[in-house]
Design an enzyme around this catalytic site. Structure first.
Site, PDB file in Angstrom:
ATOM      1  N   PRO A  34      10.772  43.225 -13.677  1.00  7.05           N
ATOM      2  CA  PRO A  34       9.971  42.221 -14.383  1.00  7.05           C
ATOM      3  C   PRO A  34      10.795  40.967 -14.719  1.00  7.05           C
ATOM      4  O   PRO A  34      12.025  41.037 -14.837  1.00  7.05           O
ATOM      5  CB  PRO A  34       9.549  42.959 -15.665  1.00  7.05           C
ATOM      6  CG  PRO A  34       9.593  44.408 -15.304  1.00  7.05           C
ATOM      7  CD  PRO A  34      10.748  44.542 -14.360  1.00  7.05           C
ATOM      8  N   ARG A 240       1.193   4.325  -6.144  1.00  3.73           N
ATOM      9  CA  ARG A 240       0.739   3.579  -4.987  1.00  3.73           C
ATOM     10  C   ARG A 240       1.552   2.297  -4.940  1.00  3.73           C
ATOM     11  O   ARG A 240       2.158   1.885  -5.938  1.00  3.73           O
ATOM     12  CB  ARG A 240      -0.742   3.259  -5.109  1.00  3.73           C
ATOM     13  CG  ARG A 240      -1.616   4.497  -4.999  1.00  3.73           C
ATOM     14  CD  ARG A 240      -3.081   4.148  -5.155  1.00  3.73           C
ATOM     15  NE  ARG A 240      -3.537   3.243  -4.116  1.00  3.73           N
ATOM     16  CZ  ARG A 240      -4.740   2.661  -4.111  1.00  3.73           C
ATOM     17  NH1 ARG A 240      -5.588   2.877  -5.103  1.00  3.73           N
ATOM     18  NH2 ARG A 240      -5.092   1.843  -3.123  1.00  3.73           N
ATOM     19  N   HIS A 241       1.532   1.620  -3.813  1.00  2.00           N
ATOM     20  CA  HIS A 241       2.187   0.302  -3.721  1.00  2.00           C
ATOM     21  C   HIS A 241       1.474  -0.664  -4.667  1.00  2.00           C
ATOM     22  O   HIS A 241       0.322  -0.421  -5.073  1.00  2.00           O
ATOM     23  CB  HIS A 241       2.098  -0.203  -2.275  1.00  2.00           C
ATOM     24  CG  HIS A 241       0.688  -0.172  -1.756  1.00  2.00           C
ATOM     25  ND1 HIS A 241      -0.253  -1.129  -2.078  1.00  2.00           N
ATOM     26  CD2 HIS A 241       0.042   0.738  -0.983  1.00  2.00           C
ATOM     27  CE1 HIS A 241      -1.409  -0.820  -1.514  1.00  2.00           C
ATOM     28  NE2 HIS A 241      -1.259   0.321  -0.841  1.00  2.00           N
ATOM     29  N   ASN A 247      -5.875  -5.317   0.030  1.00  5.28           N
ATOM     30  CA  ASN A 247      -6.668  -4.779  -1.084  1.00  5.28           C
ATOM     31  C   ASN A 247      -7.573  -5.895  -1.647  1.00  5.28           C
ATOM     32  O   ASN A 247      -8.750  -5.659  -1.933  1.00  5.28           O
ATOM     33  CB  ASN A 247      -5.790  -4.269  -2.222  1.00  5.28           C
ATOM     34  CG  ASN A 247      -4.968  -3.040  -1.880  1.00  5.28           C
ATOM     35  OD1 ASN A 247      -3.873  -2.834  -2.414  1.00  5.28           O
ATOM     36  ND2 ASN A 247      -5.479  -2.215  -0.986  1.00  5.28           N
ATOM     37  N   GLY A 253      -6.234  -0.114   5.674  1.00  3.09           N
ATOM     38  CA  GLY A 253      -5.147   0.010   6.659  1.00  3.09           C
ATOM     39  C   GLY A 253      -4.234  -1.210   6.674  1.00  3.09           C
ATOM     40  O   GLY A 253      -3.982  -1.829   5.645  1.00  3.09           O
ATOM     41  N   ARG A 292       4.151  -2.912   2.238  1.00  7.02           N
ATOM     42  CA  ARG A 292       3.694  -2.931   0.843  1.00  7.02           C
ATOM     43  C   ARG A 292       4.399  -1.899  -0.030  1.00  7.02           C
ATOM     44  O   ARG A 292       4.565  -2.130  -1.227  1.00  7.02           O
ATOM     45  CB  ARG A 292       2.165  -2.820   0.763  1.00  7.02           C
ATOM     46  CG  ARG A 292       1.526  -1.630   1.475  1.00  7.02           C
ATOM     47  CD  ARG A 292       0.016  -1.893   1.617  1.00  7.02           C
ATOM     48  NE  ARG A 292      -0.774  -0.799   2.182  1.00  7.02           N
ATOM     49  CZ  ARG A 292      -0.929  -0.556   3.475  1.00  7.02           C
ATOM     50  NH1 ARG A 292      -0.263  -1.292   4.363  1.00  7.02           N
ATOM     51  NH2 ARG A 292      -1.719   0.409   3.892  1.00  7.02           N
ATOM     52  N   GLU A 317       0.190   5.254   5.426  1.00  8.27           N
ATOM     53  CA  GLU A 317      -1.205   5.519   5.050  1.00  8.27           C
ATOM     54  C   GLU A 317      -1.974   6.196   6.182  1.00  8.27           C
ATOM     55  O   GLU A 317      -1.605   6.072   7.367  1.00  8.27           O
ATOM     56  CB  GLU A 317      -1.883   4.193   4.647  1.00  8.27           C
ATOM     57  CG  GLU A 317      -3.348   4.273   4.226  1.00  8.27           C
ATOM     58  CD  GLU A 317      -3.629   5.248   3.068  1.00  8.27           C
ATOM     59  OE1 GLU A 317      -3.197   6.421   3.133  1.00  8.27           O
ATOM     60  OE2 GLU A 317      -4.305   4.846   2.111  1.00  8.27           O
ATOM     61  N   HIS A 382       0.699   5.483  -0.454  1.00  6.17           N
ATOM     62  CA  HIS A 382      -0.636   4.908  -0.284  1.00  6.17           C
ATOM     63  C   HIS A 382      -1.708   5.839  -0.841  1.00  6.17           C
ATOM     64  O   HIS A 382      -1.465   7.033  -1.033  1.00  6.17           O
ATOM     65  CB  HIS A 382      -0.900   4.680   1.204  1.00  6.17           C
ATOM     66  CG  HIS A 382       0.177   3.874   1.856  1.00  6.17           C
ATOM     67  ND1 HIS A 382       0.109   2.519   2.033  1.00  6.17           N
ATOM     68  CD2 HIS A 382       1.393   4.258   2.353  1.00  6.17           C
ATOM     69  CE1 HIS A 382       1.227   2.096   2.619  1.00  6.17           C
ATOM     70  NE2 HIS A 382       2.023   3.133   2.824  1.00  6.17           N
TER      71      HIS A 382
END
Ligand code: ATP
Ligand code: F6P
Length: 446
Positions: A34, A240-241, A247, A253, A292, A317, A382
Site C-alpha cells: 500500500p 495562447r499567443h 485574429n 490558420g 505569433r 496550430e 494555439h
C-alpha cells in the site's frame, strides 16, 4: 460524401496511431505494498489511453472491498484473520469478474487491476483467469522502501481516504502504517521464479526500471509511459499567443504577426509568469514554429532569469487545409457541407487537406510524453493545440474538448496533484478579440 470522408479519416488515424489495438486485450495488474502509488499510476494510464481514444478502465479492488467492509482497521489485513482473508479474496474475485465482463461486453482494450497482488499465488491466480479469457497480462510493480516518502504518501492521500472518513488523521496514519506492516509479512516481490510473466518493476519511483518479456506495441507504449512518470512537484503553464492580425480579421490558420495588443500581452507575460513561478525555480519555454507564438514568448525568453526555449513543430496550430486563411463565414459559404460536418463532430472532422482534433492529439503524444518527463514548462501555443493538451490534464471528454473556451491573453497554470490536476488562471488584463465560435454560428471574432 462528407460523412464517408470523416469515417475513413477516423479509422486511418486510429491505425496510424496504435496499430490494431482493437484486437488487443491487456490486463495491467498492479503489484506492490500500500501507498506505493499504484492507484495514481492506474488513473494516469487510464487518462492517457482515453485521451488517445483507447478504451481503458481501472478496477480498484479496494472499492469492491469497501462495499462489505467500509472502514477496516489494520488487523483486517492480517493474513491470520480468516474473515478478513475471505472478504478480501471475494473483493478480488468480484473485481476480476467485472473486468472480464468489461472486456467481453464493452470491447475493452486495457484494464487495470488496481490491488496489491502482493503474493506469487495471487498473481498466478489472476494470470490463470486472464489466460482462460484470452487476455494478456502485464504486471506493473511499484517498489519503494523510502520510509519518508511512504509516510508523506500516507499523509497526502491515505488519511483522507474513505477508509478513514471522520477519523483523526494522526490515528489514521498510524493505522495505515500497521496495515502496511501486515502486508509486509507476506509480500513477495516479482522475482526469478516469475520470469515467464510480462512485467515492469518501477523501483524508487522510476529510479530503476526492470522490464521483462514485453510482447506487443501497446504494452510497450504503456511501459514507455510508465518509465517517464515522476512525482516531483512542478507546474505546467499554458498560454495562447498574443492576439494576432489574423485574429483581428477573423481569419483562421496562417502565420500572422501579433497585433499591437498582442505585443502588449507579450510584454506582460514575463510578469504574469514570474509572479507564479517560485523565485529559484527553473522554467523552460516551449513555442510552436509559427511567428505569433515566438513573438509572444520573446520577452519571456529574454528574461534575466535565463529560461531555456524550444520550438516544436508539433505545437503548430491545427492545419485547416483548404480553409487556411478564411473566416468562418467564408468557410460556411464555400464549403457548407464541411462546415456542418465539422459542427456535427468537431473532434473527428478533418479539414480537406488538413487535420482534425483527433490528428492533433496524435501528433501531440510525444509532447505529452516529454511533459511527463519534465519539470516546470510554459507552453505558448494555439487555441486547438491548447485545448488538446488541457484535455489530457483535465480529463475532458472528446465531444467537449474542441468546444472549450480558452481566451486570449490569459495564462493557465496546471499543477498535477496525487489524483487530480489543480488549475489557476491569470488574466493579462489586455483586451483582445474573442476567437471562440459556438456551434452553428459563423460569428466573426470580436
Ligand atoms: P493502496 O494499496 O492503499 O491503494 P496505492 O499503492 O494505490 O495504495 P496511491 O493511493 O496511488 O497508493 O498513493 C498515491 C501516492 O503515491 C501519492 O502521494 C504519489 O505521490 C505517490 N506515488 C506515486 N507514484 C509512486 C511510486 N512509483 N512510488 C512511490 N510513491 C508513489
Ligand atoms: O481562430 C484562431 C485559431 O487558432 C485558428 O487558427 C484555428 O483554426 C482555430 O483557432 C481553432 O479553433 P476551432 O477548432 O474552434 O475552429
Amino acid at each position: 460524401m462528407i460523412k464517408q470522408i470523416t469515417r475513413r479519416a477516423r479509422s486511418s488515424t486510429t491505425n496510424y496511431s496504435m496499430s490494431n489495438v482493437e484486437d488487443t486485450r491487456i490486463a495491467v495488474i498492479m503489484v506492490g505494498l500500500p501507498a506505493r502509488g499504484k492507484s495514481l499510476i492506474a488513473q494516469k494510464v487510464v487518462r492517457y489511453l482515453a485521451w488517445l481514444s483507447i478504451s481503458a478502465k481501472a478496477f480498484n479492488v479496494g472499492s469492491y472491498r469497501r462495499a462489505d467492509t467500509p472502514q477496516p482497521t489494520a488487523d483486517f489485513f492480517d493474513t491470520s484473520n480468516r474473515d478478513g482473508e475471505r472478504l478480501r479474496h471475494a473483493a478480488a474475485e468480484a473485481a476480476v469478474a467485472d473486468m472480464i465482463k468489461w472486456f467481453d461486453n464493452e470491447n475493452g482494450v486495457v484494464a487495470i487491476l488496481d490491488a496489491t497482488n502482493s503474493t506469487k499465488a495471487r498473481r498466478r491466480w489472476v494470470k490463470q483467469r486472464c489466460d482462460a479469457n484470452k487476455i494478456e497480462t502485464l504486471y506493473v510493480e511499484s517498489k519503494c522502501d523510502q520510509e519518508e516518502l511512504i509516510m508523506a504518501n500516507i499523509m497526502e492521500v491515505k488519511t483522507t481516504s474513505p477508509d478513514y472518513k471522520g477519523q483523526d488523521p494522526e490515528a489514521a496514519a498510524k493505522d495505515f502504517r500497521n496495515r502496511i506492516r501486515n502486508y509486509e509479512k507476506v509480500y513477495q516481490t516479482i522475482d526469478e521464479d516469475e520470469k515467464d510473466l510480462t512485467y515492469v518493476k518501477l523501483i524508487d519511483v522510476g529510479g530503476q526500471v526492470i522490464i521483462n518479456q514485453i510482447k506487443d506495441y501497446l504494452q510497450s507504449r504503456v511501459v514507455y509511459y510508465l518509465m517517464n512518470l515522476h512525482i516531483k512537484p512542478r507546474s505546467i503553464w499554458l498560454s495562447r499567443h498574443g492576439e494576432s492580425n489574423f485574429n483581428l480579421e477573423g481569419k483562421i490558420g496562417g502565420d500572422a504577426d501579433i497585433s499591437v495588443r498582442g505585443e502588449m500581452y507579450a510584454k506582460k507575460l514575463p510578469e504574469l509568469v514570474e509572479n507564479s513561478v517560485g523565485p529559484d525555480q527553473k522554467l523552460t519555454i516551449w513555442t510552436s514554429t509559427l511567428k505569433r507564438t515566438i513573438q509572444t514568448a520573446r520577452y519571456l525568453a529574454a528574461s534575466p532569469k535565463g529560461y531555456d526555449k524550444l520550438e516544436w513543430k508539433a505545437l503548430d496550430e491545427l492545419d485547416s487545409g483548404v480553409c487556411d486563411g478564411l473566416t468562418y463565414q467564408e468557410i460556411a459559404d464555400r464549403y457548407p457541407e464541411d462546415f456542418r460536418a465539422r459542427d456535427d463532430d468537431k473532434y473527428n472532422y478533418r479539414y480537406r487537406g488538413g487535420e482534425s482534433y483527433r490528428d492533433v492529439v496524435i501528433r501531440l503524444e510525444p509532447i505529452i510524453m516529454e511533459l511527463e518527463r519534465s519539470e516546470n514548462i510554459i507552453i505558448v501555443t494555439h487555441q486547438a493545440v491548447l485545448r488538446c493538451i488541457y484535455a489530457y490534464y483535465m480529463n475532458v471528454p472528446q465531444e467537449q474538448s474542441p468546444w472549450m473556451e480558452v481566451p486570449l491573453h490569459t495564462l493557465i497554470k496546471l499543477t498535477p496533484r496525487a489524483y487530480s490536476t489543480e488549475e489557476e488562471r491569470f488574466k493579462g488584463n489586455i483586451p483582445a478579440v474573442s476567437t471562440f465560435r459556438t456551434k452553428g454560428s459563423t460569428a466573426k471574432h470580436q
